[in-house]
Write a protein that holds these residues in place. Sequence first.
Motif, PDB file in Angstrom:
ATOM      1  N   GLN A  21       0.827  -1.205   0.000  1.00 33.23           N
ATOM      2  CA  GLN A  21       0.000   0.000   0.000  1.00 33.23           C
ATOM      3  C   GLN A  21       0.866   1.262   0.000  1.00 33.23           C
ATOM      4  O   GLN A  21       0.472   2.299   0.527  1.00 33.23           O
ATOM      5  CB  GLN A  21      -0.934   0.014   1.212  1.00 33.23           C
ATOM      6  CG  GLN A  21      -1.968  -1.099   1.213  1.00 33.23           C
ATOM      7  CD  GLN A  21      -2.979  -0.947   0.091  1.00 33.23           C
ATOM      8  OE1 GLN A  21      -3.256   0.155  -0.355  1.00 33.23           O
ATOM      9  NE2 GLN A  21      -3.504  -2.064  -0.385  1.00 33.23           N
ATOM     10  N   LYS A  22       2.052   1.136  -0.617  1.00 30.35           N
ATOM     11  CA  LYS A  22       2.933   2.303  -0.731  1.00 30.35           C
ATOM     12  C   LYS A  22       3.208   2.603  -2.198  1.00 30.35           C
ATOM     13  O   LYS A  22       3.344   1.690  -3.024  1.00 30.35           O
ATOM     14  CB  LYS A  22       4.247   2.076   0.015  1.00 30.35           C
ATOM     15  CG  LYS A  22       4.101   2.071   1.531  1.00 30.35           C
ATOM     16  CD  LYS A  22       5.455   2.207   2.216  1.00 30.35           C
ATOM     17  CE  LYS A  22       5.309   2.242   3.727  1.00 30.35           C
ATOM     18  NZ  LYS A  22       6.557   2.605   4.403  1.00 30.35           N
ATOM     19  N   THR A  23       3.317   3.883  -2.499  1.00 32.67           N
ATOM     20  CA  THR A  23       3.505   4.350  -3.866  1.00 32.67           C
ATOM     21  C   THR A  23       4.814   3.852  -4.451  1.00 32.67           C
ATOM     22  O   THR A  23       5.864   3.933  -3.804  1.00 32.67           O
ATOM     23  CB  THR A  23       3.491   5.892  -3.899  1.00 32.67           C
ATOM     24  OG1 THR A  23       2.216   6.353  -3.489  1.00 32.67           O
ATOM     25  CG2 THR A  23       3.818   6.420  -5.284  1.00 32.67           C
ATOM     26  N   GLN A  24       4.747   3.370  -5.689  1.00 28.38           N
ATOM     27  CA  GLN A  24       5.954   3.172  -6.487  1.00 28.38           C
ATOM     28  C   GLN A  24       6.208   4.455  -7.287  1.00 28.38           C
ATOM     29  O   GLN A  24       7.160   5.168  -7.056  1.00 28.38           O
ATOM     30  CB  GLN A  24       5.802   1.947  -7.396  1.00 28.38           C
ATOM     31  CG  GLN A  24       6.858   1.795  -8.477  1.00 28.38           C
ATOM     32  CD  GLN A  24       8.268   1.629  -7.943  1.00 28.38           C
ATOM     33  OE1 GLN A  24       8.478   1.323  -6.776  1.00 28.38           O
ATOM     34  NE2 GLN A  24       9.245   1.837  -8.799  1.00 28.38           N
ATOM     35  N   VAL A  25       5.326   4.773  -8.220  1.00 27.18           N
ATOM     36  CA  VAL A  25       5.404   6.036  -8.963  1.00 27.18           C
ATOM     37  C   VAL A  25       4.090   6.801  -8.861  1.00 27.18           C
ATOM     38  O   VAL A  25       4.067   7.999  -8.632  1.00 27.18           O
ATOM     39  CB  VAL A  25       5.760   5.791 -10.449  1.00 27.18           C
ATOM     40  CG1 VAL A  25       5.652   7.094 -11.254  1.00 27.18           C
ATOM     41  CG2 VAL A  25       7.169   5.223 -10.568  1.00 27.18           C
ATOM     42  N   HIS A  26       2.978   6.089  -9.006  1.00 29.65           N
ATOM     43  CA  HIS A  26       1.666   6.735  -9.092  1.00 29.65           C
ATOM     44  C   HIS A  26       0.920   6.570  -7.772  1.00 29.65           C
ATOM     45  O   HIS A  26       0.502   5.469  -7.419  1.00 29.65           O
ATOM     46  CB  HIS A  26       0.853   6.119 -10.233  1.00 29.65           C
ATOM     47  CG  HIS A  26       1.528   6.248 -11.565  1.00 29.65           C
ATOM     48  ND1 HIS A  26       1.445   7.383 -12.329  1.00 29.65           N
ATOM     49  CD2 HIS A  26       2.328   5.382 -12.244  1.00 29.65           C
ATOM     50  CE1 HIS A  26       2.149   7.217 -13.435  1.00 29.65           C
ATOM     51  NE2 HIS A  26       2.692   6.010 -13.404  1.00 29.65           N
TER      52      HIS A  26
ATOM     53  N   GLU B 229       5.410   0.830 -18.707  1.00 25.89           N
ATOM     54  CA  GLU B 229       4.172   0.061 -18.786  1.00 25.89           C
ATOM     55  C   GLU B 229       3.074   0.712 -17.947  1.00 25.89           C
ATOM     56  O   GLU B 229       1.919   0.818 -18.380  1.00 25.89           O
ATOM     57  CB  GLU B 229       4.437  -1.370 -18.323  1.00 25.89           C
ATOM     58  CG  GLU B 229       3.323  -2.341 -18.673  1.00 25.89           C
ATOM     59  CD  GLU B 229       3.726  -3.778 -18.390  1.00 25.89           C
ATOM     60  OE1 GLU B 229       3.350  -4.647 -19.186  1.00 25.89           O
ATOM     61  OE2 GLU B 229       4.397  -4.031 -17.368  1.00 25.89           O
ATOM     62  N   ASP B 230       3.432   1.169 -16.745  1.00 23.55           N
ATOM     63  CA  ASP B 230       2.454   1.870 -15.908  1.00 23.55           C
ATOM     64  C   ASP B 230       1.986   3.160 -16.563  1.00 23.55           C
ATOM     65  O   ASP B 230       0.805   3.526 -16.481  1.00 23.55           O
ATOM     66  CB  ASP B 230       3.060   2.179 -14.537  1.00 23.55           C
ATOM     67  CG  ASP B 230       3.038   0.982 -13.597  1.00 23.55           C
ATOM     68  OD1 ASP B 230       2.434  -0.045 -13.952  1.00 23.55           O
ATOM     69  OD2 ASP B 230       3.640   1.080 -12.507  1.00 23.55           O
ATOM     70  N   ALA B 231       2.910   3.864 -17.204  1.00 17.06           N
ATOM     71  CA  ALA B 231       2.548   5.124 -17.854  1.00 17.06           C
ATOM     72  C   ALA B 231       1.533   4.891 -18.961  1.00 17.06           C
ATOM     73  O   ALA B 231       0.613   5.700 -19.162  1.00 17.06           O
ATOM     74  CB  ALA B 231       3.791   5.808 -18.410  1.00 17.06           C
ATOM     75  N   ALA B 232       1.685   3.782 -19.677  1.00 19.73           N
ATOM     76  CA  ALA B 232       0.702   3.453 -20.704  1.00 19.73           C
ATOM     77  C   ALA B 232      -0.638   3.070 -20.070  1.00 19.73           C
ATOM     78  O   ALA B 232      -1.710   3.445 -20.557  1.00 19.73           O
ATOM     79  CB  ALA B 232       1.222   2.312 -21.572  1.00 19.73           C
ATOM     80  N   THR B 233      -0.575   2.349 -18.940  1.00 22.15           N
ATOM     81  CA  THR B 233      -1.800   1.911 -18.264  1.00 22.15           C
ATOM     82  C   THR B 233      -2.636   3.094 -17.795  1.00 22.15           C
ATOM     83  O   THR B 233      -3.865   3.084 -17.899  1.00 22.15           O
ATOM     84  CB  THR B 233      -1.437   1.015 -17.060  1.00 22.15           C
ATOM     85  OG1 THR B 233      -0.749  -0.150 -17.532  1.00 22.15           O
ATOM     86  CG2 THR B 233      -2.667   0.591 -16.297  1.00 22.15           C
TER      87      THR B 233
ATOM     88  N   ASN C 118      11.415  11.738 -16.596  1.00 25.75           N
ATOM     89  CA  ASN C 118      11.466  13.081 -16.017  1.00 25.75           C
ATOM     90  C   ASN C 118      10.515  14.041 -16.724  1.00 25.75           C
ATOM     91  O   ASN C 118       9.908  14.917 -16.092  1.00 25.75           O
ATOM     92  CB  ASN C 118      12.890  13.633 -16.076  1.00 25.75           C
ATOM     93  CG  ASN C 118      13.822  12.910 -15.129  1.00 25.75           C
ATOM     94  OD1 ASN C 118      13.392  12.289 -14.156  1.00 25.75           O
ATOM     95  ND2 ASN C 118      15.115  12.958 -15.398  1.00 25.75           N
ATOM     96  N   ALA C 119      10.370  13.889 -18.040  1.00 24.03           N
ATOM     97  CA  ALA C 119       9.577  14.845 -18.807  1.00 24.03           C
ATOM     98  C   ALA C 119       8.098  14.489 -18.867  1.00 24.03           C
ATOM     99  O   ALA C 119       7.245  15.386 -18.900  1.00 24.03           O
ATOM    100  CB  ALA C 119      10.135  14.942 -20.235  1.00 24.03           C
ATOM    101  N   ARG C 120       7.770  13.203 -18.861  1.00 26.19           N
ATOM    102  CA  ARG C 120       6.392  12.812 -19.131  1.00 26.19           C
ATOM    103  C   ARG C 120       5.706  12.064 -17.989  1.00 26.19           C
ATOM    104  O   ARG C 120       4.479  12.134 -17.858  1.00 26.19           O
ATOM    105  CB  ARG C 120       6.350  11.903 -20.385  1.00 26.19           C
ATOM    106  CG  ARG C 120       6.876  12.541 -21.660  1.00 26.19           C
ATOM    107  CD  ARG C 120       5.839  13.472 -22.283  1.00 26.19           C
ATOM    108  NE  ARG C 120       4.628  12.750 -22.640  1.00 26.19           N
ATOM    109  CZ  ARG C 120       4.467  12.044 -23.761  1.00 26.19           C
ATOM    110  NH1 ARG C 120       5.462  11.938 -24.631  1.00 26.19           N
ATOM    111  NH2 ARG C 120       3.308  11.452 -24.009  1.00 26.19           N
ATOM    112  N   ILE C 121       6.469  11.304 -17.200  1.00 28.73           N
ATOM    113  CA  ILE C 121       5.847  10.453 -16.179  1.00 28.73           C
ATOM    114  C   ILE C 121       5.846  11.127 -14.819  1.00 28.73           C
ATOM    115  O   ILE C 121       4.805  11.259 -14.172  1.00 28.73           O
ATOM    116  CB  ILE C 121       6.563   9.087 -16.113  1.00 28.73           C
ATOM    117  CG1 ILE C 121       6.446   8.367 -17.461  1.00 28.73           C
ATOM    118  CG2 ILE C 121       5.985   8.231 -14.983  1.00 28.73           C
ATOM    119  CD1 ILE C 121       7.216   7.061 -17.541  1.00 28.73           C
ATOM    120  N   PHE C 122       7.020  11.578 -14.370  1.00 30.86           N
ATOM    121  CA  PHE C 122       7.124  12.157 -13.030  1.00 30.86           C
ATOM    122  C   PHE C 122       6.419  13.500 -12.916  1.00 30.86           C
ATOM    123  O   PHE C 122       6.145  13.963 -11.812  1.00 30.86           O
ATOM    124  CB  PHE C 122       8.594  12.314 -12.632  1.00 30.86           C
ATOM    125  CG  PHE C 122       9.337  11.007 -12.541  1.00 30.86           C
ATOM    126  CD1 PHE C 122       8.674   9.814 -12.340  1.00 30.86           C
ATOM    127  CD2 PHE C 122      10.712  10.972 -12.668  1.00 30.86           C
ATOM    128  CE1 PHE C 122       9.350   8.605 -12.259  1.00 30.86           C
ATOM    129  CE2 PHE C 122      11.411   9.771 -12.586  1.00 30.86           C
ATOM    130  CZ  PHE C 122      10.721   8.588 -12.392  1.00 30.86           C
TER     131      PHE C 122
END
Length: 455
Positions: free
Chosen positions: A44-49, A264-268, A355-359
Motif C-alpha cells: 500500500q505504498k507508492t511506487q510512482v503513481h 508500462e504503468d505510464a501506458a496503463t 522526467n519529462a512525461r511520467i514524473f
Amino acid sequence: MEWTQLLNPRRLCRPDYADKPNRPAYLQDYDRILFSEPFRRLAQKTQVHPLYDHDHVHHRMIHSMETSSVGRSLGIQVGEALVADGRLEDGLQHVMAGTVQAACLVHDIGNPPFGHSGEASIGAWFAQQFAANNGTGIGIAAGIAPEHRDEFEAFEGNAQGFRIVSRLEMARREGGMRLSYATLGAFAKYPCTASAAADAQDTYVGLKKFGCFSGEEALFAEVASALGLPQERTPSGERWWRRHPLAFLVEAADDICYRILDLEDAATVGDLGGEVVSEILEEITGKPNRAPEPEMTLRERTGMQRAMAIGAAIDSAVEAFLEHYDAIMDGTFNDGLMEVSSKAATFARLKEISNARIFTAQRKTALEVVGRKVIFTILDEFHALFVALKACDWDAERLLKEHGYWTQLVRAVDLDLRGVTDDYTAAHALTDFVSGMTDRYAIRVRDMITGQVPS
C-alpha cells in the motif's frame, strides 16, 4: 575483496550462527523479509503513481518482488560466468544469486508513503523546524546536534531500511532481523552515514546519498568488517566503506525494473501512448525478425516486448559487471552498471522520458501535493506529542498519566515510544512512525487528527 568473505553467511549480532546446509542463510533472509510487517506494508505504498485504484499499476511490493526476480537472474548469470573462469568456487553461484535476490527484496523496505515525494516532504518539514528561531530550531529539533541534522533534512529511505532490518524488527532485539552479513552488504547501496557523505570530498558513487543513520553506524561497521569492505575516511575522520560488489547487481536490478516497468504503468494510466512505449521497448530488444501475430493486441505486444526488454537488459548488465570486474572487486568502480552497459543510451532516454512525461504528470503531481500536506499535518501533531514527552523528562508512563489527549492518541495509533530518551531518538521515533505508514493509512491518520468523521 574476496568472495569467500563477501558471501559471509553469519548474522548481524550473531556471528556465531552457523549456516544450515538444508536451509542456507540467504533463504532464511528471504523468508524473514517476506513475512515481515514492513514488507507487507509495501503493498500500500507508492511506487510512482500515488493512490491508484487500477489493479495493474505497480506498488512498492510488486516492484520489490519483480526486482528480486531480476536480481536472482543477474546473480546466477554472473556467478556461473565467474565459476567458468575459475574466479568463484563452484556452488557459490547459487549463494550469490540467493543473496542478490534477498537484498533486492528488501531494498525499498524503508520507503515512506507517497514515494520519493514522501521522502522530500519529511525532509522539508524537518528543515523548517531547524530553520526556526534563527536557525536554533524549535521543539525536539532544537536539541539535535548540527552533525545529525542531515539525517532528517535529507531523509533517506535507504538508511531507514537499514534501521528497520538492523534495529526495529523482531521485537527490537540486538541486530533486528539478524540478516546475514552478505545480504546486508549487498543491500547497502550507500555504505556511509549522512555526516560522512556531507564531509567526503571523494566523488565515489556510494557517497551520493547515505545508507545508515549515525545511531546504526556501529551495526553497519560490524557488517563491513565481516565482509572485508575497504574502509575510508573523510577529511574530518568520518568513516565510510566501498560498496559490496553485489550492491551493483542490486542497483542494476532496480534500474531495469523501474525504468522499463514505469513505461508500462505510464501506458496503463494514459500518460504515454501504447505505440510510444512499444517503440521505446524495441530500442532495448532490437527489431524483431518477423511481424507480431495479427491477433495480438497492442497491450499484449507491449507485454511481450517488456519481457524481452528485461531479458536484454539483464544480459547487458551481466556483461558490464564482467567487463568491469577488476575495478568492482578492488572498490574503484564508480558508476552504475546500466550506465556503462550496451543499453546505456536507451536507459538514458528512458530517464529523460520519465522526467519529462511520467514524473510530471498532472494527476501524479496533484497527489504529491496532497501527500506533502498529509505528512506535514501528521508530523505537526505528533511532534507536539514528543515535545510533551520531553517535558515529562522522556518518561512515557508519566506522559500517559498526565495527558489524557496524548494517551488517547498513542492508543489510537499504537505509537511505539520505546527507546526514546532524548531529542535525537525522539526525532527517529517520529520518522519511524510516519515513514512506516502506507499511503491510505497516512490519510486516515490525517483525517482523524483533523477531526474528520470516518465514513
